[in-house]
Scaffold this active site. Structure first.
Site: not given
Length: 430
Positions: A262-265, A381
């Site tokens: 899940c690479c964003a940002p 987070c």
């Protein structure tokens, strides 16, 4: 010709009105304050000082919204008061109490803004703002003693009780009392372009750099490094210490086969890509195609091009990897200092159950595509135990060849960091 004094007053009133309108968008239209404020930053219609004032007023009012509303409601009838006037009174109280702005100055500017909203309410705003300077009014006097401290800090009582239940009263109170703290800028050096040693040699004194105690490639500064050449040239990437640590725990080697699920940002992805060989293509997934521009913008600024991104769910992963990073979708309650509007959002049980299931599905999918002896790092987070420790416990119970070799919950009061959870899992041979 207008005098500079009149011009300054006009700018101040304009900044106050813009602050009010942004808050209206946040509270009534469910808009994200960071997006509205970023749009404001890109305009040339206001001075930098006025933009900075708007940022402070908006974020400060959101941080203390619960408290400000409590105090103002002591002297007004909210169900009979224009909502924008209520917002104006919250702004007034925030300035008087938390910014120590003289009451007469706040009063004069507020009356001018009130005239724009409804000229008939200017007198009401004038009289009410004078009352807000009364220190006795600021006291939290409620029957529920448990809610006294959370209310003073503008912290939702339901979230406080949830944290108390998950951890302890002591930890919950520390989270509450640190939730409005200002933080330093946290960043890592882009070693694709400059080494940490060279960067320190050039900028240590200029930016008064401090080395992080959490991550290896991480520095802290009070200097707004975003508005500098080192940022524009891609020498640094603004990133929380704990987020940097998550990548470092992957124990990457130059030829590691690795994926960011899940690479964003693009912060963790760019760090991964900089740690492996430049000819080693790093795979990545991102389900939200709307984030394509920000991801590629960050990668281009950093000079990172050894990535292969697919804009679809990571549940479609179909290759085996030695290293997997799953920074999972989460409730986000760890970043209250950076995004104070999150603490005002209460998710439904249905939404949270769906989130827990998605996290588990992604975790299970990633582990299935992890090679034997490989490492998977799961991170969020948030400070919600069900998304973190409980999620990992269920996962380990379902996967006997998974070994937990590192686990840590950061609460956000340890230092300059945000709340963050990391679990490092190794896949054993069956």
């Amino acid at each position: 010709m207008l005098t500079s004094l009149v011009l300054n007053k006009m700018h101040s009133n304009n900044a106050r009105l813009i602050s009010l309108n942004i808050l209206y968008g946040v509270f009534k239209e469910d808009k994200q304050p960071n997006k509205l404020l970023n749009e404001l930053s890109n305009t040339k219609a206001m001075s930098k000082s006025d933009i900075a004032f708007v940022f402070k007023m908006v974020y400060g009012t959101i941080q203390y919204k619960i408290y400000l509303e409590y105090v103002v409601n002591k002297i007004i009838k909210p169900n009979k008061t224009n909502y924008k006037i209520q917002l104006l009174l919250w702004l007034n109280l925030y300035q008087i109490k938390f910014l120590n702005t003289p009451q007469y100055s706040v009063n004069n500017e507020a009356v001018e803004v009130a005239k724009i909203i409804d000229n008939n309410l200017a007198g009401f705003v004038n009289a009410t703002t004078k009352k807000l300077a009364n220190l006795d009014l600021w006291k939290v006097d409620i029957k529920n003693n448990q809610n006294k401290i959370p209310l003073e800090y503008g912290f939702p009582f339901w979230l406080y009780k949830s944290l108390e239940q998950d951890y302890s009263k002591e930890i919950a109170l520390q989270i509450v009392q640190s939730s409005n703290n200002q933080t330093m800028f946290s960043f890592r050096v882009n070693e694709n372009k400059i080494s940490q040693i060279e960067f320190e040699k050039l900028y240590k004194h200029k930016f008064n750099l401090k080395k992080s105690k959490i991550a290896k490639n991480c520095y802290l500064t009070d200097f707004n490094i975003i508005n500098t050449q080192v940022f524009d040239q891609g020498l640094v990437f603004i990133q929380d210490e704990t987020s940097i640590l998550a990548v470092e725990l992957l124990d990457l080697e130059k030829q590691s086969k690795v994926i960011d699920m899940c690479c964003a940002p693009g912060g963790k992805l760019s760090y991964i890509a900089s740690l492996v060989d430049k000819k080693n293509l790093v795979d990545a997934f991102e389900i939200n195609e709307n984030k394509k521009n920000i991801i590629y913008s960050n990668l281009n600024r950093l000079g990172i091009n050894n990535v292969n991104i697919e804009f679809k769910s990571a549940l479609n992963i179909n290759k085996k990897y030695e290293r997997i990073l799953l920074d999972a979708p989460c409730s986000g309650f760890g970043v209250l200092k950076r995004k104070p509007d999150i603490k005002l959002k209460k998710f439904s049980k249905k939404d949270m159950d769906a989130l827990y299931q998605l996290q588990f599905d992604l975790l299970q999918k990633g582990f299935e595509h992890l090679l034997d002896e490989g490492i998977l790092v799961y991170s969020t987070c948030t400070i919600n135990k069900k998304e973190n420790q409980n999620q990992i416990k269920v996962f380990l119970d379902n996967n006997k060849n998974a070994k937990l070799i590192f686990e840590k919950q950061f609460f956000g009061f340890e230092g300059n960091n945000n709340g963050f959870y990391i679990a490092k899992i190794k896949k054993l041979k069956k």
